[in-house]
Design a protein around this motif. Structure first.
Motif, PDB file in Angstrom:
ATOM      1  N   ASN A 124     -45.707   9.780  -8.482  1.00  0.00           N
ATOM      2  CA  ASN A 124     -44.808   8.808  -7.876  1.00  0.00           C
ATOM      3  C   ASN A 124     -45.375   7.396  -8.007  1.00  0.00           C
ATOM      4  N   HIS A 433     -34.168   7.137  -7.395  1.00  0.00           N
ATOM      5  CA  HIS A 433     -35.489   6.586  -7.154  1.00  0.00           C
ATOM      6  C   HIS A 433     -35.952   5.702  -8.314  1.00  0.00           C
ATOM      7  N   SER A 437     -36.428   1.397  -8.652  1.00  0.00           N
ATOM      8  CA  SER A 437     -37.618   0.743  -9.155  1.00  0.00           C
ATOM      9  C   SER A 437     -37.287  -0.182 -10.330  1.00  0.00           C
ATOM     10  N   ASN A 565     -45.038   8.117   1.649  1.00  0.00           N
ATOM     11  CA  ASN A 565     -44.771   7.453   0.380  1.00  0.00           C
ATOM     12  C   ASN A 565     -44.287   6.010   0.559  1.00  0.00           C
ATOM     13  N   THR A 567     -42.409   2.596  -0.369  1.00  0.00           N
ATOM     14  CA  THR A 567     -41.284   2.171  -1.201  1.00  0.00           C
ATOM     15  C   THR A 567     -41.103   0.678  -0.977  1.00  0.00           C
ATOM     16  N   CYS A 879     -39.360  11.611  -3.171  1.00  0.00           N
ATOM     17  CA  CYS A 879     -39.309  10.626  -2.123  1.00  0.00           C
ATOM     18  C   CYS A 879     -40.166  11.024  -0.943  1.00  0.00           C
ATOM     19  N   TYR A 920     -34.298   7.822   6.070  1.00  0.00           N
ATOM     20  CA  TYR A 920     -35.532   7.315   5.454  1.00  0.00           C
ATOM     21  C   TYR A 920     -36.609   7.193   6.502  1.00  0.00           C
TER      22      TYR A 920
END
Ligand code: 86X
Length: 920
Positions: A124, A433, A437, A565, A567, A879, A920
Motif C-alpha cells: 500500500n 484507491h 492517489s 493505514n 490516506t 484500505c 472511514y
C-alpha cells in the motif's frame, strides 16, 4: 528533536538475529564467506587489498548500515539523523511481523498471515512511493528487503497481487547492488479459482510489470551476447538485468522506477542518411530539435523501416539500443546522444534484446560508441514537458519564447512520446484507491513525503483550505469567537491531567524526548488536540460571570501518530484544523454554541464543498469520552459506499472545568463551574471533496472553493496566431476578473491546446473557455463545463454575467447531483436479516434502535456484521478499513417512529432511528 515513537525501537527481536539474517541475504560477490557476525556489536571480517583480513566492530544500526555499505560500492548511505528516525517504523514493523516467520522451522498459517499483513501495508505504501524513505539506498529499504529475502529463502511467497512490493523489492536489490532473489510471483491458478466471490481480474499492468530481475548467470550471457562480450573486453563495468520484453521506455520505467533508461529512435533522411538517437527516457527527443542542434539543412527525417533496422543495426523493432551501433561497420549511421544522459550515474539500455537491460556509466557508453568508429554527436534535448531550448520552435507556436540565462526545470508530468499529458490510469469505480492517489498527485494537490502519513499540501490543495478558512473566519466574527494561538507542545503532567480524555488515545501521542544529544528531563508531547493546553489558561482567565462567555478558536496543526493505514487528507499523522473552545455560564448557552459550531460545519460541506451531510448526535459508544455529548456531520462517499465523519462539535459539560479548576462567581455570588464546548474541522474536508466529486478524468472542483474558476485556452493555428488571440483572451480575462471571477489565461506557448485542456481538466477547473479563429470572428467563445462536460458558445458581450450565473448554477447542480446519489443510498432497515446485505450494497442504513446508550448491542451489531460480511468476501486489504457496520449518528432529523416499533437488533422497544454504515 526526536519523536519517541520514531526513535530506535526496542526490537523484540535480538540484534544478533538481525545481523545474521541480513548477512545471510547478502549474497553479493564482495561478501567473503568467512564473514563473522556477532552481537550486540557487529563484527565483520573484511578482506583488505593486501589480502590480510581486518576485523571491524560496529554497534546498532550503524553496524548494519556500515556493514551493508562495505559490501557494495553502489550503496548510497546517508546516515543522517533523519534517515534513522524515518526508517525505524518500517524496520521495527518488519521485524515484529516477520520475526515468527524468520525463526519458524515449518510454517503455520499464522506465520504467513503476519508476514502478509506486513507485505500488504508495504504494498500500500509503495503504491504511491518508490521507496520506503527518501531514496533508493536507505537503510530501511535495504533492511526490509533483506528480511523479505530471507523469508523467501525459507519458502514464503509474496502474494501475487502485491506487485508494488515485487517491483520495489527488485529495484532496491538492484540499486543497492544486493543480489536479492527475485520475488516469486505466484501464478493465478486453481488457488484463485477456489476463492469465493470472483475477485477482480488482475489489471493488465500487473502482468506486464514483471520487475527487473538480476540475471541468473551473467557469465553465460556475457559470452552469448556479442555486445556485452565487447564491454567486458574493454574493461567496462556493467550490470545486467532481465525482464519481460519491454517495447517502450515507459514500460521500463514501470519495471524499475528511478532508473535512467534509454529511448532510441532510428531515422532515415533522404539527404543526410541514417540517424540513431539515444535519449534519456524522460527527454523529449524531438527530431526538430535534433535538426536544429546538428544544423542539418533541408532535413526531413522519417522513422526508418524494419528492414533497415535489421540491415544497419542488426536488431528487430523494440530492441534497439545505443550499443547496436557496433553493427554499422560501414559507418552509414550518425549516432546522436542526448546531453542529459551525462547527468546520470548509470544508464540502462538493451544490448539488442529487449528482455535484457545493461547498465553502465554514460561515459563508458560514449567510449563504447567511439571505439566502433562513430563520432558521438551531442544534442541538448529538453526534459519532456519542459520548454524547449530557445533555438527550437515551440509547440504549435510561432514566436520564440526562450528563457535565456537560467533554464527552468519543470517536473515533467506523465506524458507519452508525443508530449501529450497522460490520462488517469485508473477508473474511479473499479480501482478507487489507486484512482484517488492518481487524482491528488496529477492535479498537483499532494506530493508524497518520506515520513509515512505525512504529505505536502501543494498550492492547489492549500488554496482550498485557504478559502475554507476565509469563509470560516467571517462566520467566527459573526459569532464573536476570537482567533488565538497556543503552543504546539504540552507537558506530560498537563496532558495526562484528564484521564478519560487521554485514555484510548495514548498510543497516538508523539513525544519530544531529546534536545540535541541530551535527554529532556520531562518529555514533551506534541498536541494531538488542545484541551489540556488551553484549559489551564481558561482557569486563569475566568473569574467572574463577567468573563463569560469565553469563545476562542485556533487554526493549527496537530499530530496523531496513527497506525491505521494513512490516506492523504483523510487520515494523516499531521493535519491542519480549526479547534474552537468556549466556556459558558449555563448549559443552554453552551448547547447553543455546540449547534452553532455544527452549523458552520454543515456550511463548509454543503455550501462551500457541495457535499450533503447528515447532522446528528453520536451514540454513547462513539461520542468523545472526555466530554458529555457529541454532535457530528456525516458525509457519504458513493464510490466506496462508505460514510465519513466530517466534523464534530462537543458539549464538554463540566468535566474539564472540574479537572482544570475552572470556576467563576455567578450572578448570585456563588462559585460555579462553566459549561464548555469544543469543535473542530480538518483538512479531511479536501479529501472528501476529491472523493465525492472527482471523476475518471480527475479532480472536479466546486466553484466556491476552486483556486481558479475559469481558465482560458486559445487555439493557435496558421489561420490565426497569438498576435490576434492573445489580446482577445486577455480582454475576456480582464472582464471576468473585474467581476471577481478567479480566472487565468493560460498563455504558455510551449504546451499545445490539447495538453492544456487535459491539464486543467485534471485539476478540476469548473469552466474552460476555448477561443479559436471562428470564435474571434463571431465575437464569441466556447464554454466547457467540467462537472458534466456541457459545451456551448456564448458571445463575449455579456460573458461576465453568464459566467457569474453559470458558476452559481454549477455549484448548486454539483450539490444536487451528489445529494441525489447519497439519497439513493439511504435505506431503512427494520430487521437484522436485511442489515448486512445493505451494507454490502454500500448503503447508509437507518434502523429503529433501542437506546443510544446501549453500547452492548451496538458492539454486537458491529461484530456480527463483520462476521457475516467476511463469510462472503475478503476483508478489504488495500484500505485496511473495516467491513463492520458502525453507528454514524442519531440524525437530528428523525423519521416518524410508530409506537411499538422494535429495535432491529435487540428486539427491545425502539426509542429512535440510528444511521449506520461502513465508514472511514
Ligand atoms: C478528541 C476532541 C475535540 C477540539 C474535537 O473533536 C474538536 C476540537 N478537540 C478531540 N481527541 C482527543 O481528545 C485526543 C486526545 C489525545 Cl491525547 C490523542 F492522542 C488523540 C485524540 N484524538 C481525539
Amino acid at each position: 528533536m526526536d519523536l519517541s515513537l520514531a526513535s530506535p525501537p526496542h526490537l523484540s527481536f535480538p540484534l544478533e538475529t538481525l545481523a545474521r539474517l541480513t548477512a545471510h541475504s547478502l549474497k553479493t560477490t564482495t561478501v567473503p564467506s568467512s564473514t563473522v557476525l556477532s552481537s550486540p556489536a557487529l563484527t565483520v571480517t573484511q578482506p583488505t587489498l593486501s589480502g590480510a583480513p581486518t576485523i571491524v566492530t560496529y554497534t546498532g544500526y550503524t553496524a548494519i548500515g556500515t556493514y551493508l555499505a562495505s559490501t557494495s560500492t553502489k550503496l548510497h548511505l546517508s546516515p543522517s539523523p533523519d534517515t534513522f528516525s524515518t526508517l525505524d517504523s518500517w524496520v521495527s514493523a518488519s521485524f515484529n511481523l516477520l520475526a515468527p516467520l524468520l525463526v519458524a522451522k515449518t510454517f503455520a498459517p499464522f506465520h504467513t498471515s503476519a508476514a502478509t499483513q506486513f507485505v500488504a501495508s508495504l504494498d500500500n505504501h509503495l503504491k504511491t512511493a518508490t521507496y520506503l524513505t527518501a531514496g533508493p539506498g536507505s537503510y530501511a529499504d535495504i533492511l526490509v528487503a533483506s528480511l523479505l529475502s530471507v523469508c523467501q529463502d525459507k519458502g514464503y511467497t509474496i502474494p501475487a497481487e502485491h506487485v508494488n512490493v515485487a517491483r520495489w523489492f527488485t529495484t532496491v536489490g538492484h540499486v543497492a547492488g544486493l543480489k536479492l532473489k527475485a520475488v516469486v510471483v505466484e501464478k493465478k491458478g486453481e488457488k484463485a479459482a477456489e476463492k469465493k466471490g470472483e475477485k477482480e481480474e488482475k489489471p493488465a499492468t500487473a502482468e506486464a510489470s514483471k520487475p527487473l530481475t538480476p540475471m541468473a548467470d551473467d557469465d553465460a550471457y556475457r559470452t552469448s551476447n556479442d555486445l556485452v562480450a565487447s564491454l567486458a573486453a574493454m574493461g567496462i563495468t556493467y550490470t545486467i538485468y532481465t525482464h519481460t520484453a519491454a517495447f517502450t521506455s515507459l514500460e521500463l520505467e514501470e519495471f524499475a522506477p528511478g532508473l535512467a533508461h534509454t529511448k532510441n529512435v532510428f531515422l532515415k533522411d533522404k539527404k543526410h542518411g541514417y540517424f540513431l538517437i539515444t535519449g534519456r527516457h524522460d527527454s523529449d527527443t524531438n527530431t526538430k530539435i535534433m535538426i536544429k542542434g546538428l544544423g542539418l539543412t533541408g532535413a526531413n527525417p522519417r522513422m526508418a523501416s524494419e528492414d533497415d533496422l535489421g540491415k544497419y543495426l542488426g536488431v528487430k523493432k523494440g530492441s534497439v539500443g545505443p550499443m547496436c551501433i557496433k553493427c554499422d561497420g560501414e559507418q552509414k549511421v550518425t549516432f546522436v546522444f542526448d546531453k542529459r544522459m551525462m547527468e546520470v550515474d548509470t544508464i540502462y539500455s538493451h544490448p539488442g534484446d529487449n528482455t535484457v537491460s545493461v547498465g553502465m556509466s554514460p561515459k563508458d557508453l560514449v567510449k563504447f560508441v567511439e571505439t566502433t568508429g562513430h563520432e558521438v554527436k551531442f544534442v541538448d534535448f529538453p526534459v519532456k514537458g519542459e520548454a524547449p531550448p530557445a533555438s527550437a520552435k515551440p509547440a504549435g507556436g510561432e514566436k520564440k519564447q526562450g528563457k535565456q540565462g537560467k533554464q527552468e526545470k519543470v517536473v515533467a508530468k506523465k506524458q507519452n512520446a508525443e508530449g501529450t499529458l497522460l490520462a488517469l490510469q485508473y477508473k474511479k469505480m473499479s480501482q478507487f484507491h489507486e484512482w484517488y492517489s492518481d487524482v491528488i498527485t496529477l492535479s498537483e494537490m499532494i506530493s508524497y513525503y518520506d515520513i509515512s502519513g505525512c504529505y505536502i499540501l501543494r498550492p492547489w490543495a492549500y488554496s482550498i483550505w485557504d478559502s475554507i478558512q476565509t469563509w470560516f473566519n467571517v462566520q467566527l466574527k459573526e459569532l464573536e469567537v476570537d482567533n488565538t494561538y497556543f503552543p504546539l507542545f504540552v507537558s506530560k503532567s498537563r496532558l495526562e491531567k484528564e484521564k478519560e480524555h487521554v485514555e484510548g488515545f495514548a498510543a497516538e501521542v508523539a513525544w519530544v524526548t531529546k534536545s540535541g544529544d541530551g535527554d529532556l528531563a520531562e518529555h514533551i508531547a506534541i498536541r494531538p488536540t488542545s484541551e489540556t493546553i488551553m484549559y489551564p489558561a481558561f482557569s486563569d482567565w475566568i473569574k467572574s460571570h463577567r468573563d463569560l462567555p469565553l469563545k476562542i478558536n485556533q487554526w493549527s496543526n496537530v499530530v496523531r501518530w496513527e497506525f491505521k493505514n494513512p490516506t492523504p487528507f483523510l487520515r494523516s499523522r499531521e493535519f491542519l484544523w480549526q479547534e474552537g473552545h468556549t466556556a459558558h455560564e449555563s448549559y443552554e448557552e453552551s448547547q447553543e454554541m455546540v449547534m452553532q459550531g455544527l452549523e458552520l460545519y454543515r456550511g463548509v460541506y454543503e455550501d462551500l464543498l457541495a457535499i450533503p451531510v447528515v447532522q446528528g448526535y453520536k451514540t454513547e459508544k462513539e461520542r468523545f469520552a472526555g466530554g458529555f455529548m457529541t454532535t457530528t456531520c456525516e458525509a457519504y462517499i458513493p464510490a466506496s459506499g462508505r460514510a465519513i465523519q466530517g466534523a464534530t462539535s462537543h458539549n464538554l459539560g463540566q468535566n474539564f472545568g472540574k479537572m482544570f479548576d475552572i470556576n467563576f462567581q455567578d450572578k448570585e455570588g456563588k462559585t460555579a463551574i462553566p459549561w464548555q464546548t469544543s469543535w473542530g474541522i480538518t483538512t479531511r474536508t479536501i479529501g472528501v471533496m476529491v472523493m465525492v466529486h472527482g471523476d475518471d478524468t480527475g479532480l472536479v472542483l466546486p466553484p466556491r472553493v476552486a483556486p481558479l474558476q475559469v481558465v482560458i485556452v486559445d487555439i493557435i493555428s496558421k489561420k490565426m496566431g497569438r498576435d490576434v488571440l492573445e489580446p482577445y483572451c486577455r480582454d475576456i480575462a480582464a472582464k471576468l476578473k473585474a467581476k471577481g471571477v478567479r480566472v487565468k489565461y493560460d498563455d504558455r506557448v510551449n504546451y499545445t491546446g490539447g495538453w492544456k485542456y487535459n491539464h486543467w481538466e485534471q485539476k478540476g477547473v469548473p469552466i474552460r473557455i476555448e477561443v479559436g479563429p471562428r470564435d474571434v470572428e463571431a465575437k464569441s467563445c466556447r464554454l466547457c463545463v467540467r462537472y458534466n462536460g456541457e459545451k456551448y458558445d456564448f458571445p463575449v458581450d455579456g460573458l461576465d454575467g453568464e459566467i457569474e450565473t453559470k458558476l452559481v448554477a454549477i455549484q448548486k447542480a454539483m450539490f444536487d447531483k451528489v445529494k441525489k446519489e447519497r439519497d439513493e443510498h439511504m435505506v431503512k432497515v427494520m430487521e437484522w436479516k436485511d442489515f448486512v446485505p445493505n451494507l454490502e450494497k454500500g448503503n447508509l442504513i437507518l434502523t429503529p434502535w433501542c437506546d443510544p446508550k446501549n453500547e452492548e448491542w451496538e458492539e454486537k451489531v458491529k461484530k456480527m456484521s463483520r462476521e457475516e460480511a467476511l463469510a462472503g468476501a475478503e476483508e478489504d486489504e488495500k484500505c485496511a478499513i473495516s467491513v463492520a457496520g458502525k453507528t454514524l449518528c442519531i440524525p437530528f432529523d428523525q423519521p416518524e417512529l410508530p409506537k411499538g416499533t422494535k429495535c432491529f437488533a435487540s428486539g427491545l422497544e425502539a426509542t429512535c432511528w440510528v444511521m449506520w454504515g461502513r465508514s472511514y
